[in-house]
Motif scaffolding. Structure first.
Motif, PDB file in Angstrom:
ATOM      1  N   VAL A   1      41.455  42.764  25.130  1.00 40.19           N
ATOM      2  CA  VAL A   1      42.110  42.243  26.333  1.00 40.19           C
ATOM      3  C   VAL A   1      41.522  40.889  26.716  1.00 40.19           C
ATOM      4  N   ALA A   2      40.213  40.728  26.514  1.00 39.19           N
ATOM      5  CA  ALA A   2      39.537  39.456  26.772  1.00 39.19           C
ATOM      6  C   ALA A   2      38.233  39.438  25.986  1.00 39.19           C
ATOM      7  N   ASP A   3      37.689  38.254  25.782  1.00 39.47           N
ATOM      8  CA  ASP A   3      36.402  38.123  25.099  1.00 39.47           C
ATOM      9  C   ASP A   3      35.239  38.419  26.044  1.00 39.47           C
ATOM     10  N   GLU A   4      35.501  38.322  27.333  1.00 40.07           N
ATOM     11  CA  GLU A   4      34.462  38.512  28.349  1.00 40.07           C
ATOM     12  C   GLU A   4      35.152  38.954  29.635  1.00 40.07           C
ATOM     13  N   ILE A   5      34.623  39.968  30.270  1.00 36.64           N
ATOM     14  CA  ILE A   5      35.240  40.501  31.492  1.00 36.64           C
ATOM     15  C   ILE A   5      34.168  40.947  32.469  1.00 36.64           C
ATOM     16  N   MET A   6      34.390  40.627  33.734  1.00 35.29           N
ATOM     17  CA  MET A   6      33.585  41.185  34.820  1.00 35.29           C
ATOM     18  C   MET A   6      34.526  41.927  35.765  1.00 35.29           C
ATOM     19  N   VAL A   7      34.139  43.147  36.127  1.00 37.85           N
ATOM     20  CA  VAL A   7      34.929  43.975  37.036  1.00 37.85           C
ATOM     21  C   VAL A   7      34.093  44.274  38.268  1.00 37.85           C
ATOM     22  N   GLN A   8      34.656  44.008  39.449  1.00 40.01           N
ATOM     23  CA  GLN A   8      33.989  44.377  40.701  1.00 40.01           C
ATOM     24  C   GLN A   8      34.776  45.483  41.383  1.00 40.01           C
ATOM     25  N   ILE A   9      34.045  46.486  41.898  1.00 38.38           N
ATOM     26  CA  ILE A   9      34.634  47.563  42.683  1.00 38.38           C
ATOM     27  C   ILE A   9      33.870  47.638  44.003  1.00 38.38           C
ATOM     28  N   SER A  10      34.583  47.865  45.101  1.00 40.16           N
ATOM     29  CA  SER A  10      33.901  48.018  46.392  1.00 40.16           C
ATOM     30  C   SER A  10      34.337  49.306  47.064  1.00 40.16           C
ATOM     31  N   TYR A  11      33.437  49.859  47.894  1.00 41.57           N
ATOM     32  CA  TYR A  11      33.677  51.132  48.571  1.00 41.57           C
ATOM     33  C   TYR A  11      33.227  51.045  50.029  1.00 41.57           C
ATOM     34  N   ALA A  12      33.765  51.965  50.833  1.00 44.85           N
ATOM     35  CA  ALA A  12      33.275  52.214  52.188  1.00 44.85           C
ATOM     36  C   ALA A  12      32.660  53.606  52.213  1.00 44.85           C
ATOM     37  N   ILE A  13      31.564  53.773  52.911  1.00 44.83           N
ATOM     38  CA  ILE A  13      30.894  55.059  52.958  1.00 44.83           C
ATOM     39  C   ILE A  13      31.829  56.129  53.526  1.00 44.83           C
ATOM     40  N   GLY A  14      31.892  57.262  52.854  1.00 43.63           N
ATOM     41  CA  GLY A  14      32.713  58.370  53.298  1.00 43.63           C
ATOM     42  C   GLY A  14      34.171  58.289  52.896  1.00 43.63           C
ATOM     43  N   VAL A  15      34.561  57.193  52.221  1.00 40.16           N
ATOM     44  CA  VAL A  15      35.954  57.006  51.793  1.00 40.16           C
ATOM     45  C   VAL A  15      36.006  57.122  50.276  1.00 40.16           C
ATOM     46  N   ALA A  16      36.941  57.912  49.753  1.00 43.31           N
ATOM     47  CA  ALA A  16      36.974  58.185  48.317  1.00 43.31           C
ATOM     48  C   ALA A  16      37.535  57.022  47.497  1.00 43.31           C
ATOM     49  N   ALA A  17      38.665  56.491  47.905  1.00 43.28           N
ATOM     50  CA  ALA A  17      39.316  55.443  47.111  1.00 43.28           C
ATOM     51  C   ALA A  17      38.597  54.114  47.278  1.00 43.28           C
ATOM     52  N   PRO A  18      38.493  53.317  46.198  1.00 49.41           N
ATOM     53  CA  PRO A  18      37.879  51.988  46.333  1.00 49.41           C
ATOM     54  C   PRO A  18      38.615  51.129  47.353  1.00 49.41           C
ATOM     55  N   ILE A  19      37.890  50.259  48.009  1.00 48.03           N
ATOM     56  CA  ILE A  19      38.487  49.305  48.947  1.00 48.03           C
ATOM     57  C   ILE A  19      39.163  48.167  48.195  1.00 48.03           C
ATOM     58  N   SER A  20      38.517  47.733  47.107  1.00 41.21           N
ATOM     59  CA  SER A  20      39.079  46.617  46.331  1.00 41.21           C
ATOM     60  C   SER A  20      38.592  46.679  44.895  1.00 41.21           C
ATOM     61  N   ILE A  21      39.382  46.057  44.013  1.00 41.12           N
ATOM     62  CA  ILE A  21      38.997  45.857  42.618  1.00 41.12           C
ATOM     63  C   ILE A  21      39.286  44.407  42.271  1.00 41.12           C
ATOM     64  N   PHE A  22      38.332  43.769  41.603  1.00 38.39           N
ATOM     65  CA  PHE A  22      38.450  42.351  41.232  1.00 38.39           C
ATOM     66  C   PHE A  22      38.125  42.217  39.755  1.00 38.39           C
ATOM     67  N   VAL A  23      38.886  41.397  39.050  1.00 35.05           N
ATOM     68  CA  VAL A  23      38.658  41.150  37.626  1.00 35.05           C
ATOM     69  C   VAL A  23      38.527  39.658  37.381  1.00 35.05           C
ATOM     70  N   ASN A  24      37.545  39.274  36.581  1.00 33.12           N
ATOM     71  CA  ASN A  24      37.391  37.882  36.150  1.00 33.12           C
ATOM     72  C   ASN A  24      37.230  37.869  34.639  1.00 33.12           C
ATOM     73  N   THR A  25      38.161  37.224  33.928  1.00 31.20           N
ATOM     74  CA  THR A  25      38.072  37.123  32.469  1.00 31.20           C
ATOM     75  C   THR A  25      37.551  35.757  32.029  1.00 31.20           C
ATOM     76  N   PHE A  26      37.123  34.923  32.953  1.00 32.70           N
ATOM     77  CA  PHE A  26      36.460  33.650  32.656  1.00 32.70           C
ATOM     78  C   PHE A  26      37.315  32.744  31.757  1.00 32.70           C
ATOM     79  N   GLY A  27      38.620  32.849  31.895  1.00 30.38           N
ATOM     80  CA  GLY A  27      39.514  32.037  31.078  1.00 30.38           C
ATOM     81  C   GLY A  27      39.579  32.463  29.621  1.00 30.38           C
ATOM     82  N   LYS A  28      39.107  33.697  29.328  1.00 28.83           N
ATOM     83  CA  LYS A  28      39.058  34.167  27.939  1.00 28.83           C
ATOM     84  C   LYS A  28      39.954  35.381  27.714  1.00 28.83           C
ATOM     85  N   SER A  29      41.022  35.477  28.523  1.00 26.34           N
ATOM     86  CA  SER A  29      41.923  36.622  28.428  1.00 26.34           C
ATOM     87  C   SER A  29      42.912  36.454  27.281  1.00 26.34           C
TER      88      SER A  29
END
Length: 419
Positions: A307-335
């Motif tokens: 999918v890419a040569d390099e990938i960073m994935v960020q996930i964020s949560y709130a305490i006591g909440v099951a589903a992630p608040i956000s998801i972020f992807v950075n492929t550094f222009g190598k997608s």
């Protein structure tokens, strides 16, 4: 005009004081999970001359853990077994201040429906992968870990070809990259290793260790890494071995150690962002740990799928909440995907269940599997299965469980749908 650039990562050995603390914390966590898989543990360890101090919070129905024995077993296995180290398994004091987990946290985390389990804390977690090495990790941190794992093997061999070695050590590799981000050579290798007192003068001692690193350690690193990486070790490589001279005083006697103080060593050697929390001593309800493992799993499988040569994935949560608040992807222009990075974030939400309970279930994180993660990195490790002991109501049984399940490449075909 573009030019070559340098990037550096470091690692520390299992005998480094911070890693001693990490290993004790994770061994305690494992022993609680061995007796009660539902245990909630947040265990911190402090080590210094002749002393281990264990603090934190725990909630368990019926698990009793002999903290003294667990700590001493870890210290003994690492190799601190001599009184001259000023910190050894048999004579150090072990003090505990573990207390019950806050009921306010428990209210938010525990739910009637298992899959509705809330995140054990708020926070941000990062996963990363690249195709620079066979384990989808940056070369600099991989080399740093390999160097110290081999040094520890050499120390334990009988007879040892470097018989003066003691447990504490640090390594650091600087890689030179071309303008396209391809590694062209190893620029500098720095190794500081604790050692016995030498009877001869300091210069002879330092030269002996440096010569042994060149003739014994580096060839073993090359063999493990393969011919392509071995070719990056050229005659121009700068080698610093114990650059301050003597390194006899080390381990917890040379410096205090704390759980969670080597978070960049634990992850990607600085090549990726890091979340707000450490890993060791935390049960998987703490998304600092479990969601970081999930993010690595996603990034690794996506890179392995092309999918890419390099990938960073960020996930964020709130305490006591099951589903992630956000998801972020950075492929550094190598997608290589027809999806944009923001669209890849949406696809991850659809493809992977990132509720804490789902992550725990997928990777078997209620099993006592965490001590092996506490030295030489949580990522880039070979996944394996092994029998472990469980103890319930005083009755011992064994079960085969998965270690480093977040390193499995079993979602590659799923990720190929993103191409």
């Amino acid at each position: 005009m573009k030019k070559n650039y340098l990037f550096t990562s470091e690692s520390v050995s299992e005998g480094h004081p911070d890693k001693v603390a990490d290993q004790i914390s994770d061994a305690i966590l494992d022993d609680f999970l061995r007796r009660d898989p539902a245990s909630h543990v947040a265990c911190e360890t402090f080590v210094t001359t002749g002393l281990v101090f264990i603090g934190g919070e725990v909630m368990s129905e019926d698990a009793f853990v002999d903290l003294q024995q667990v700590a001493r077993d870890v210290i003994r296995k690492i190799g601190y077994t001599k009184s001259e180290y000023k910190f050894d398994a048999d004579s150090c004091s072990v003090i505990s201040a573990l207390h019950e987990q806050s009921k306010d946290i428990a209210i938010g985390v525990n739910k009637e429906e298992a899959m509705d389990q809330g995140a054990g804390d708020q926070g941000i977690m990062f996963g990363y992968a690249c195709n620079e090495t066979a384990n989808y990790m940056p070369l600099s941190i991989t080399l740093s870990h390999v160097a110290l794992k081999e040094l520890a093997k050499i120390r334990r061999e009988s007879p040892s070809s470097m018989p003066y070695l003691r447990p504490d050590a640090k390594s650091q590799f600087t890689i030179e990259y071309d303008e396209n981000g391809k590694a062209v050579r190893i620029h500098t290798f720095v190794l500081s290793t604790q050692h016995d007192e030498f009877s001869n003068d300091e210069k002879e001692m330092q030269q002996r260790i440096k010569d042994d690193v060149r003739s014994i350690l580096i060839p073993r690193i090359k063999e493990i890494m393969g011919s392509e990486v071995a070719a990056l070790f050229d005659d121009k490589m700068i080698l610093h071995v114990n650059p301050t001279g003597k390194f006899v005083i080390g381990g917890p006697h040379g410096d205090t150690g704390l759980t969670g103080r080597k978070i960049v060593v634990d992850t990607y050697g600085g090549r990726s962002a890091h979340g707000g929390g450490a890993f060791s001593g935390k049960d998987p309800s703490k998304v600092d740990r479990s969601a970081t493992y999930a993010a690595r799993y996603i990034a690794k499988n996506m890179v392995a799928a092309g999918v890419a040569d390099e990938i960073m994935v960020q996930i964020s949560y709130a305490i006591g909440v099951a589903a992630p608040i956000s998801i972020f992807v950075n492929t550094f222009g190598k997608s290589h995907s027809h999806y944009s990075d923001s669209e890849l974030s949406d696809q991850i939400t659809k493809m992977f269940d990132l509720r804490p309970a789902a992550i725990i279930s997928r990777f078997g994180l209620r099993n006592p599997i965490f001590l092996p993660t506490a030295a030489y990195g949580h990522f880039g490790r070979d996944p394996y299965k092994s029998e472990v002991e469980f103890i319930h109501n005083g009755i011992s049984s064994k079960k085969e469980v998965q270690f480093f399940g977040w390193e499995l490449l079993d979602s590659v075909d799923l990720c190929k749908r993103l191409l």
